[in-house]
Design an enzyme around this catalytic site. Sequence first.
Site, PDB file in Angstrom:
ATOM      1  N   THR A  76       0.823  -1.216   0.000  1.00  0.00           N
ATOM      2  CA  THR A  76       0.000   0.000   0.000  1.00  0.00           C
ATOM      3  C   THR A  76       0.854   1.262   0.000  1.00  0.00           C
ATOM      4  O   THR A  76       1.981   1.263   0.532  1.00  0.00           O
ATOM      5  CB  THR A  76      -0.899   0.014   1.259  1.00  0.00           C
ATOM      6  OG1 THR A  76      -1.498   1.300   1.388  1.00  0.00           O
ATOM      7  CG2 THR A  76      -0.122  -0.270   2.528  1.00  0.00           C
ATOM      8  N   TYR A 133      -1.572   0.153  10.273  1.00  0.00           N
ATOM      9  CA  TYR A 133      -1.872  -0.552   9.025  1.00  0.00           C
ATOM     10  C   TYR A 133      -0.671  -0.452   8.070  1.00  0.00           C
ATOM     11  O   TYR A 133      -0.155  -1.462   7.584  1.00  0.00           O
ATOM     12  CB  TYR A 133      -3.137   0.035   8.384  1.00  0.00           C
ATOM     13  CG  TYR A 133      -3.386  -0.474   6.991  1.00  0.00           C
ATOM     14  CD1 TYR A 133      -3.765  -1.795   6.771  1.00  0.00           C
ATOM     15  CD2 TYR A 133      -3.207   0.363   5.885  1.00  0.00           C
ATOM     16  CE1 TYR A 133      -3.961  -2.275   5.482  1.00  0.00           C
ATOM     17  CE2 TYR A 133      -3.412  -0.101   4.603  1.00  0.00           C
ATOM     18  CZ  TYR A 133      -3.785  -1.421   4.401  1.00  0.00           C
ATOM     19  OH  TYR A 133      -3.971  -1.892   3.128  1.00  0.00           O
TER      20      TYR A 133
END
Length: 326
Positions: A117, A141
């Site tokens: 990501t 995250y």
Amino acid sequence: MSRVLVTGGAGYVGSHACKALAGAGHLPIVFDNLRHGHEWAVRWGPLVKGDIADRACLDAAILEWKPDAVMHFAAFAYVGESVSDPGRYYRNNVAGTLSLLEAMRDHGVDRIVFSSTCATYGIPHIVPIPESHPQQPINPYGAGKLMVERMLTDFAAAHGLRARALRYFNAAGADPQGEIGERHEPETHLIPLALAATDASSPLTIHGNDYDTPDGTCIRDYIHVCDLADAHARVLESMETMPSGFDAYNLGTGRGHSVLEVIAAAELAAGKPVATRIGPRRQGDPAVLVGDASRIRRELGWEPRHSDLGTMIGSAWHWSQHGEQR
Ligand code: UDP
């Protein structure tokens, strides 16, 4: 033909990757605990219901299906929740991936494409963001995804793993044939919430309109989920003849759209106004996130073909209208 174990293959990006793999002549074997994934999204190969943290279940799946490679999507993906409950994210996304990598090592599966990501970069110093940008994630995250990139690097050096991380920007849209699409519970993403707000029962909250951007709202690089899926299949194929090692590619369009531009496109697609209210900024939202994906274009000839805003939101609208019965 390759047999590909697709962890998280019942989820949003994973299911579109399965369709792309099948279209390229490969067999996707979905490995998913169905906590966030959907059984109806598994249409192009077998489903093994299991958790990546469950080593015995992984071993059994690998012995039964003998995959040549792994695509690894299985992860929790709510940034806000990762801040309030980091243990849940490190246990699932990091420790779960360690269990997967050890199972691959022990069974001689040596090729993996990892769903990473742009959240691994943190606040950008350079826009569009290149792969060489410093990785300083600002939430658990992103930190967990970066830890996995490091594990892949170390497993490549020690065990001959061939690993590629794909760092994507904002996945959007749905399968043009309407077979699969985005379905999160709860939904937190801008495009599905904007489309849902066209019925005016639930206004969309714009998370801040006082950013240093032309219209004051955040700018993001939206990329069609089918373009992401195509990139995964290409990267996997490119790795067939590659030596061991780790590398990463950005997946984005290099173009940014503001929240207000997305809302205008949603109104056009739905033919109705989007009800909105202005709320405070969301914690951890950088003003602008746009990716430089020139490397994968240059090296693998990948091009985003569906990622203009109208096409993405049009397919998401179609899915919201016709995929609801699922
Ligand atoms: N956003 C918003 N209202 C919402 C959801 C998102 O204004 O209800 C904004 C958010 O602040 C960000 C952009 O839309 O600037 C995209 O957010 P999303 O959650 O879709 O993806 P993210 O960028 O967080 O991965």
